[in-house]
Design a protein around this motif. Sequence first.
Motif, mmCIF file in Angstrom:
data_model
loop_
_atom_site.group_PDB
_atom_site.id
_atom_site.type_symbol
_atom_site.label_atom_id
_atom_site.label_comp_id
_atom_site.label_asym_id
_atom_site.label_seq_id
_atom_site.Cartn_x
_atom_site.Cartn_y
_atom_site.Cartn_z
ATOM 1 N N ARG A 250 30.332 45.368 20.242
ATOM 2 C CA ARG A 250 31.762 45.230 19.987
ATOM 3 C C ARG A 250 32.269 43.996 20.750
ATOM 4 N N ILE A 251 33.022 43.148 20.071
ATOM 5 C CA ILE A 251 33.661 42.012 20.751
ATOM 6 C C ILE A 251 35.165 42.212 20.695
ATOM 7 N N THR A 252 35.797 42.238 21.857
ATOM 8 C CA THR A 252 37.249 42.388 21.944
ATOM 9 C C THR A 252 37.870 40.995 22.011
ATOM 10 N N PRO A 253 38.550 40.559 20.951
ATOM 11 C CA PRO A 253 39.046 39.181 20.909
ATOM 12 C C PRO A 253 40.066 38.893 22.010
ATOM 13 N N GLU A 254 39.842 37.830 22.724
ATOM 14 C CA GLU A 254 40.817 37.372 23.724
ATOM 15 C C GLU A 254 41.457 36.066 23.273
ATOM 16 N N LEU A 255 40.676 35.216 22.653
ATOM 17 C CA LEU A 255 41.189 33.974 22.072
ATOM 18 C C LEU A 255 40.722 33.913 20.625
ATOM 19 N N VAL A 256 41.641 33.670 19.719
ATOM 20 C CA VAL A 256 41.307 33.551 18.301
ATOM 21 C C VAL A 256 41.906 32.243 17.792
ATOM 22 N N SER A 257 41.085 31.382 17.253
ATOM 23 C CA SER A 257 41.598 30.118 16.741
ATOM 24 C C SER A 257 40.918 29.796 15.429
ATOM 25 N N GLY A 258 41.598 29.016 14.615
ATOM 26 C CA GLY A 258 40.995 28.686 13.331
ATOM 27 C C GLY A 258 41.728 27.556 12.660
ATOM 28 N N ARG A 259 41.084 27.003 11.678
ATOM 29 C CA ARG A 259 41.667 25.912 10.911
ATOM 30 C C ARG A 259 41.267 26.050 9.459
ATOM 31 N N ARG A 260 42.202 25.682 8.612
ATOM 32 C CA ARG A 260 41.907 25.623 7.190
ATOM 33 C C ARG A 260 41.830 24.154 6.809
ATOM 34 N N LEU A 261 40.811 23.817 6.042
ATOM 35 C CA LEU A 261 40.608 22.441 5.597
ATOM 36 C C LEU A 261 41.000 22.369 4.134
ATOM 37 N N LEU A 262 41.877 21.450 3.827
ATOM 38 C CA LEU A 262 42.428 21.386 2.477
ATOM 39 C C LEU A 262 41.813 20.231 1.712
ATOM 40 N N THR A 263 41.636 20.463 0.422
ATOM 41 C CA THR A 263 41.158 19.362 -0.416
ATOM 42 C C THR A 263 42.288 18.365 -0.623
ATOM 43 N N ALA A 264 41.916 17.155 -0.928
ATOM 44 C CA ALA A 264 42.926 16.125 -1.200
ATOM 45 C C ALA A 264 43.823 16.611 -2.318
ATOM 46 N N GLY A 265 45.111 16.465 -2.122
ATOM 47 C CA GLY A 265 46.053 16.888 -3.156
ATOM 48 C C GLY A 265 46.664 18.242 -2.877
ATOM 49 N N GLN A 266 45.950 19.067 -2.078
ATOM 50 C CA GLN A 266 46.552 20.342 -1.675
ATOM 51 C C GLN A 266 47.625 20.061 -0.633
ATOM 52 N N THR A 267 48.619 20.907 -0.599
ATOM 53 C CA THR A 267 49.658 20.737 0.414
ATOM 54 C C THR A 267 49.611 21.907 1.381
ATOM 55 N N LEU A 268 50.137 21.673 2.553
ATOM 56 C CA LEU A 268 50.193 22.736 3.551
ATOM 57 C C LEU A 268 51.332 23.681 3.207
ATOM 58 N N HIS A 269 51.065 24.958 3.340
ATOM 59 C CA HIS A 269 52.121 25.954 3.141
ATOM 60 C C HIS A 269 52.502 26.499 4.506
ATOM 61 N N ARG A 270 53.661 26.175 4.937
ATOM 62 C CA ARG A 270 54.119 26.670 6.230
ATOM 63 C C ARG A 270 55.323 27.574 6.010
ATOM 64 N N ALA A 271 55.298 28.692 6.694
ATOM 65 C CA ALA A 271 56.417 29.634 6.551
ATOM 66 C C ALA A 271 57.670 29.049 7.194
ATOM 67 N N TRP B 76 37.590 27.192 5.461
ATOM 68 C CA TRP B 76 38.176 27.554 6.750
ATOM 69 C C TRP B 76 37.077 27.874 7.745
ATOM 70 N N SER B 77 37.438 27.811 9.004
ATOM 71 C CA SER B 77 36.525 28.153 10.091
ATOM 72 C C SER B 77 37.329 28.837 11.187
ATOM 73 N N VAL B 78 36.823 29.950 11.672
ATOM 74 C CA VAL B 78 37.521 30.734 12.701
ATOM 75 C C VAL B 78 36.584 30.953 13.885
ATOM 76 N N LEU B 79 37.149 30.866 15.071
ATOM 77 C CA LEU B 79 36.370 31.038 16.297
ATOM 78 C C LEU B 79 37.042 32.102 17.157
ATOM 79 N N VAL B 80 36.250 33.052 17.632
ATOM 80 C CA VAL B 80 36.764 34.136 18.477
ATOM 81 C C VAL B 80 36.021 34.106 19.808
ATOM 82 N N HIS B 81 36.749 34.204 20.882
ATOM 83 C CA HIS B 81 36.141 34.414 22.186
ATOM 84 C C HIS B 81 36.557 35.788 22.683
ATOM 85 N N GLY B 82 35.616 36.499 23.266
ATOM 86 C CA GLY B 82 35.977 37.803 23.796
ATOM 87 C C GLY B 82 34.804 38.476 24.461
#
Lengths: 144, 144
Positions: free
Chosen positions: A123-144, A84-90
């Motif tokens: 101190r960084i106060t998050p204003e924008l938080v974004s991220g993505r998880r990268l799945l290996t082949a064969g893994q499935t997405l789990h969505r609520a 996974w990779s997460v990016l915060v702007h603030g």
Amino acid sequence: MDRDDRVETLSEAECLHLLRTVPIGRVVYTEHALPAVLPVAFEVAPDDRLILGLRAGSSLSRALDGTVAAFQADLLDPVSRSGWSVLVHGRAEVVRDEAEYRRLLRSGPQPWIGGGQQRMFVRITPELVSGRRLLTAGQTLHRA
Amino acid sequence: MDRDDRVETLSEAECLHLLRTVPIGRVVYTEHALPAVLPVAFEVAPDDRLILGLRAGSSLSRALDGTVAAFQADLLDPVSRSGWSVLVHGRAEVVRDEAEYRRLLRSGPQPWIGGGQQRMFVRITPELVSGRRLLTAGQTLHRA
């Protein structure tokens, strides 16, 4: 869509949870009018603000103070090509409050370099938080 | 100086050597007028240019093409607090030469995501290369 079959967009809550699982991220700032990237020890405070642990007097803290900074962290497995990779702007600001500073000296993040030397915290106060998880082949997405 | 006793500035040759030891780095680009950071698979070509492996049609390749990009890679050990971090600035361009593209399809870096899909490559020609090695307490600097 096929092109998205291995990338899952993360919620802000998931991003903040994942950020709490790693001790080091990378802060992006401007140096000599160019983007610079430096690894830095950090923690996510209970109020979801990021606390970076730095040496006192570092040029990084001067470059960050009062700016809108970008902060990135990831956990990647090159073998399985997952992770996974997460990016915060603030807004970033040096912690100047005396009581807060003393508290962080006791329990805040140790700077990656300069252990034992005088410390400071940004101190960084998050204003924008974004991220993505990268799945290996064969893994499935789990969505609520 | 005491404040530098655990940080060693790396030569350009050392930086390029270290870049060749890791499969993934992070590219910094501008998205919606904000700095963005994304992990990407890469290789250092024999001519010291960086080759990033991407999916065809990615927004990242469009954002990078023709710009001066920053690219960062590191290898860090949170336990010993040692490791290195290298930063490259240089012009990025999509590889459009047909022969070069075909060669990279055979031997170039596999994109981190979208394996099996159509691929493309972005080449970064280093203009500025900088890096630092972080030493654990007790290690000494080796200077020629």
